[in-house]
Design a protein around this motif. Structure first.
Motif, PDB file in Angstrom:
ATOM      1  N   ASP A 607      54.197  36.200  43.347  1.00 55.28           N
ATOM      2  CA  ASP A 607      53.200  35.318  44.416  1.00 55.28           C
ATOM      3  C   ASP A 607      51.456  36.288  44.304  1.00 55.28           C
ATOM      4  N   ALA A 608      51.774  37.315  43.662  1.00 55.00           N
ATOM      5  CA  ALA A 608      50.460  37.905  43.661  1.00 55.00           C
ATOM      6  C   ALA A 608      48.990  37.215  42.751  1.00 55.00           C
ATOM      7  N   GLY A 609      49.062  36.458  42.494  1.00 53.73           N
ATOM      8  CA  GLY A 609      48.569  35.622  41.628  1.00 53.73           C
ATOM      9  C   GLY A 609      47.401  34.785  42.658  1.00 53.73           C
ATOM     10  N   GLN A 610      48.466  34.297  43.468  1.00 53.98           N
ATOM     11  CA  GLN A 610      48.343  33.167  44.179  1.00 53.98           C
ATOM     12  C   GLN A 610      46.751  33.456  45.286  1.00 53.98           C
ATOM     13  N   GLY A 611      46.220  32.486  45.476  1.00 56.84           N
ATOM     14  CA  GLY A 611      44.668  32.658  46.233  1.00 56.84           C
ATOM     15  C   GLY A 611      42.864  33.079  45.494  1.00 56.84           C
ATOM     16  N   ALA A 612      42.637  33.324  46.526  1.00 59.68           N
ATOM     17  CA  ALA A 612      40.737  32.546  46.009  1.00 59.68           C
ATOM     18  C   ALA A 612      40.197  34.826  45.892  1.00 59.68           C
ATOM     19  N   ILE A 613      39.396  35.046  44.509  1.00 62.27           N
ATOM     20  CA  ILE A 613      39.190  36.029  44.379  1.00 62.27           C
ATOM     21  C   ILE A 613      38.001  36.473  45.066  1.00 62.27           C
ATOM     22  N   ASP A 614      38.472  37.809  45.323  1.00 70.36           N
ATOM     23  CA  ASP A 614      37.231  38.262  46.621  1.00 70.36           C
ATOM     24  C   ASP A 614      36.584  39.172  45.436  1.00 70.36           C
ATOM     25  N   PRO A 615      35.072  38.460  45.518  1.00 67.96           N
ATOM     26  CA  PRO A 615      33.909  39.355  44.714  1.00 67.96           C
ATOM     27  C   PRO A 615      33.856  40.998  45.750  1.00 67.96           C
ATOM     28  N   ALA A 616      33.635  41.374  46.608  1.00 73.23           N
ATOM     29  CA  ALA A 616      34.187  42.343  47.278  1.00 73.23           C
ATOM     30  C   ALA A 616      34.464  43.480  46.539  1.00 73.23           C
ATOM     31  N   LEU A 617      35.866  43.016  46.126  1.00 74.00           N
ATOM     32  CA  LEU A 617      36.730  44.091  45.787  1.00 74.00           C
ATOM     33  C   LEU A 617      36.915  44.375  44.035  1.00 74.00           C
ATOM     34  N   LEU A 618      36.158  43.453  43.166  1.00 71.52           N
ATOM     35  CA  LEU A 618      36.046  44.042  41.851  1.00 71.52           C
ATOM     36  C   LEU A 618      34.828  44.776  41.873  1.00 71.52           C
ATOM     37  N   THR A 619      35.156  46.335  41.562  1.00 74.97           N
ATOM     38  CA  THR A 619      34.657  47.585  41.764  1.00 74.97           C
ATOM     39  C   THR A 619      34.045  48.069  40.114  1.00 74.97           C
ATOM     40  N   GLU A 620      34.858  47.875  39.101  1.00 73.97           N
ATOM     41  CA  GLU A 620      34.517  48.160  38.096  1.00 73.97           C
ATOM     42  C   GLU A 620      33.790  47.285  37.200  1.00 73.97           C
ATOM     43  N   PRO A 621      32.962  47.901  36.563  1.00 71.01           N
ATOM     44  CA  PRO A 621      31.419  46.942  35.600  1.00 71.01           C
ATOM     45  C   PRO A 621      32.387  46.283  35.175  1.00 71.01           C
ATOM     46  N   ALA A 622      33.853  46.454  33.984  1.00 67.74           N
ATOM     47  CA  ALA A 622      33.912  45.349  33.210  1.00 67.74           C
ATOM     48  C   ALA A 622      34.734  43.931  33.891  1.00 67.74           C
ATOM     49  N   GLU A 623      35.537  44.322  35.157  1.00 66.96           N
ATOM     50  CA  GLU A 623      35.798  43.245  35.846  1.00 66.96           C
ATOM     51  C   GLU A 623      34.528  43.200  36.566  1.00 66.96           C
ATOM     52  N   GLN A 624      33.770  43.075  36.477  1.00 67.13           N
ATOM     53  CA  GLN A 624      32.230  41.871  37.220  1.00 67.13           C
ATOM     54  C   GLN A 624      32.275  41.659  36.380  1.00 67.13           C
ATOM     55  N   ALA A 625      31.769  42.403  34.888  1.00 66.73           N
ATOM     56  CA  ALA A 625      31.620  41.343  33.414  1.00 66.73           C
ATOM     57  C   ALA A 625      32.106  39.852  33.384  1.00 66.73           C
TER      58      ALA A 625
END
Length: 710
Positions: A607-625
């Motif tokens: 169930d870890a994939g359920q829910g909304a993405i929190d932009p604040a937790l996206l710290t790496e440039p690759a995941e932000q892109a």
């Protein structure tokens, strides 16, 4: 060492039906090759088959004179378990000896350390036996007898006092190995080297000198062209010559050409003339008389009209004109019958024949043809309204579409159903499109048939097939084997072609529900329509796989799109075509691999994939892109899919390949930080929605390397 030679086998019979020749010749070759393989007789790769009205034959090149010696090895007990401390055989070894019938000498070899299998886990005893080589001539009669026995015969017959049975009486057997006859008995007849020629033109008995000269000897001494492909080319060449002389073009259906080829051993094409008094008959009637009843070829003038001549394929040259005169006499008689049927049919209007359908059974559980006509009319009118077609024309055509089934002409020429209905509708001054829709609603009759050209014909054809499918599924008589007497597979294939190629977009679940409800009411079974619509949609999806492959699309492409269960078949096929083109682009391979990787991650993440993405937790440039690109692509894909611009949507997906590659190269998804791990899994879950739940399920697609490996 004796070099390999050609094996010739000929089964001489009374006149074989055309269908038997087409089916049995390749089956005989396949059975013979399987027998040679089982006997370990090496042979050449190319097997030549021959089929004429009086024979089935095959020539197998480079058959070895002997079988290869066969060494077989049986693994026994381990050395530790086979001998006791004194080196004597244990009960385990004694049992193995009995099962192998091993000699004392073999036991002595084991005791001295010979015939042992040595592996990293220890030593085991091995028992080796060798089957000596056997002569091919001693094996061939039995191999070919079994090949004949295994032929797929629909009907068998016996003759005389013979115990053997076949589709027609067997009169002679030829079996040769190179230039030598092979002794033996097949079908209660002795094998030999003597064949027979043409029944009227050739020698009665023809001694064959060797297997390789079989076809040439038959042609020279027997006036027999044994190779069906050569006979077919001869017929086509002679027809082409007559076309030039007569200034007309022959109608050459494949089935008719096959019949002509299968009915002759020395084909001769000649022209004959029809009586001009029958020129007033509809062209379809004349063609039916010529092609269906007589297996003659009709001719068309340059302006498209029927010529006064027709072509006959005879088995002997017509030196006296007797064959031509006989063909003309028979055709004249047949056309006189057809003219009489036409005159009688025109004494009644087509509309007056509709009540007669109450006495024609469609199916013992699905009622009469009149009830079927009424159901079709209801469906067709609704479909016409949904597609903004002329409802009155469609309804009228539906009411009359089966009325010609009781006419004398259709009773005599079933192939003309619908066609004669159109002629009779025109005679009754029905609207022009009514008659044309009646004729068109039987199309497509087969996979390669033309489709209806008018909207009324297309919708009536669709209604006809939906009623057929609904009825068969409601009574649970869907074909499961090769037989399909009611043409259910053909009806499903027709639905696909009508919807996709005519670009119709009916609400299939709704119309199938109505069609099934009509049947359940007649069956007095309220539950009959509950699951039938879904079952029909699934059945259409199965047919779509074959249809998609025929249109040049890969199986996994079709499955990837159909996995999303589209009720709109036209839209589904548009997606299939778009995904096929998309797969040729290099970024597509990255996304296909990515979809599988994401699927595995999400499967383990729970169930870890359920829910909304929190932009604040996206710290790496690759995941932000990736997140930024995913936002933009998602909006573009959603808009393109709403507009059914699937190539553009897939092109937008291609722009994800680079940020996805960077993400997996630079970001650790399963990090120890639970919040960051779950956030990254949610990011992948959103990406998964695009790759596997929007246009097609990319996890069902193979990469190019996988396709090449498979």
């Amino acid at each position: 060492m004796t070099p390999p030679k050609t094996v010739l086998f000929e089964l001489g019979t009374e006149e074989l039906p055309a269908r038997a020749q087409a089916e049995l010749a390749p089956a005989l070759a396949a059975n013979a090759i399987a027998g040679l393989k089982a006997a370990r007789l090496a042979h050449g790769a190319t097997v030549q088959t021959y089929a004429t009205p009086r024979r089935l034959a095959l020539a197998i090149p480079e058959v070895a004179a002997q079988t290869a010696p066969d060494m077989q090895t049986r693994k026994g007990p381990s050395v530790q378990a086979a001998f006791d401390a004194d080196g004597q055989p244990t009960p385990a070894l004694l049992g193995f000896i009995r099962s192998c019938t091993a000699s004392p000498e073999q036991v002595a070899r084991w005791q001295t350390g010979k015939d042992r299998l040595r592996t990293g886990k220890g030593e085991w005893l091995e028992f080796r036996t060798t089957t000596p080589a056997r002569d091919a001539c001693g094996l061939l009669p039995d191999i070919l007898a079994r090949a004949v026995d295994g032929l797929p015969l629909h009907k068998r017959m016996r003759w005389g006092e013979h115990a053997a049975n076949f589709v027609r009486p067997v009169r002679w057997i030829v079996l040769m190995y190179g230039d030598e006859p092979v002794p033996g008995t097949i079908m209660d007849l002795p094998c030999g080297r003597t064949s027979r020629g043409h029944r009227f033109l050739g020698r009665h008995e023809i001694p064959l000198q060797d297997a390789d000269s079989y076809a040439a000897t038959l042609q020279e001494d027997g006036q027999v062209v044994a190779d069906a492909a050569i006979r077919r080319d001869r017929i086509a060449t002679q027809i082409a010559d007559l076309e030039k002389r007569l200034g007309a073009r022959a109608s050459m259906p494949e089935t008719l050409l096959d019949e002509a080829c299968a009915g002759t051993e020395w084909p001769t094409v000649l022209s004959a003339a029809m009586d001009a008094s029958h020129a007033a008959l509809p062209a379809e009637v004349i063609t039916a008389v010529l092609e269906d009843q007589q297996q003659y070829f009709s001719l068309r003038r340059p302006d498209g009209g029927l010529a006064d001549e027709f072509l006959v394929v005879a088995n002997v040259p017509d030196t006296t004109g007797v064959i031509r005169a006989g063909a003309e006499r028979v055709v004249r008689s047949r056309l006189e019958d057809a003219a009489f049927y036409l005159k009688q049919d025109r004494l009644r209007t087509l509309e007056s024949r509709v009540p007669d359908l109450e006495h024609v059974t469609f199916h013992r559980r699905l009622g009469t043809m009149l009830a079927r006509t009424q159901r079709i009319a209801e469906l067709a009118a609704g479909l016409a309204q949904e597609h903004n077609a002329d409802v009155d024309t469609v309804r009228r055509a539906a009411q009359l579409c089966k009325a010609d089934l009781g006419t004398d002409m259709v009773q005599s020429f079933p192939k003309l159903q619908g066609i004669m209905g159109a002629h009779y509708a025109d005679d009754d001054d029905e609207a022009a499109n009514v008659g044309r829709a009646i004729a068109e609603h039987y199309q497509p009759r087969h996979a390669r048939d033309t489709l209806p050209q008018t909207a009324a014909g297309q919708l009536l054809a669709l209604a006809d097939r939906l009623d057929m499918l609904a009825g068969i599924f409601c009574i649970d008589e869907v074909p499961t084997g090769s037989r399909d007497p009611l043409g259910v597979r053909r009806a499903a294939y027709g639905v696909l072609r009508l919807v996709i190629e005519c670009r119709l977009e009916p609400d299939l679940p709704a119309w199938l529900g109505r069609a099934c409800a009509n049947h359940s009411e007649a069956l007095r079974d309220a539950d009959a329509s509950a699951s039938a619509p879904d079952a029909i949609l699934n059945y259409l999806a199965e047919r779509m796989l074959a249809y998609g492959v025929e249109q040049g699309h890969a199986k996994d492409t079709v499955r990837a799109v159909l996995k999303l269960r589209h009720a709109n078949l036209l839209e589904a096929f548009e997606r299939i075509a778009a995904v096929s083109a998309f797969r040729a682009q290099p970024p597509a391979q990255v996304l296909i691999e990515t979809s599988r990787r994401i699927r595995n991650i999400l499967r383990d993440a729970g169930d870890a994939g359920q829910g909304a993405i929190d932009p604040a937790l996206l710290t790496e440039p690759a995941e932000q892109a990736l997140h930024r690109r995913l936002d933009a692509v998602s909006q573009k894909v959603d808009e393109d899919c709403r507009q059914r611009r699937y190539p553009q949507a897939l092109s937008a997906l291609c722009s994800l390949a680079e940020p996805v590659g960077n993400f997996f190269a630079q970001v650790l998804v399963m990090t120890d930080d639970e919040k960051m791990r779950h956030n990254r899994i949610r990011l992948l879950s959103r990406l998964n929605l695009l790759l596997s739940h929007r246009i097609a399920d990319f996890t069902r697609l193979q990469t190019n390397s996988a396709e090449e490996a498979s």
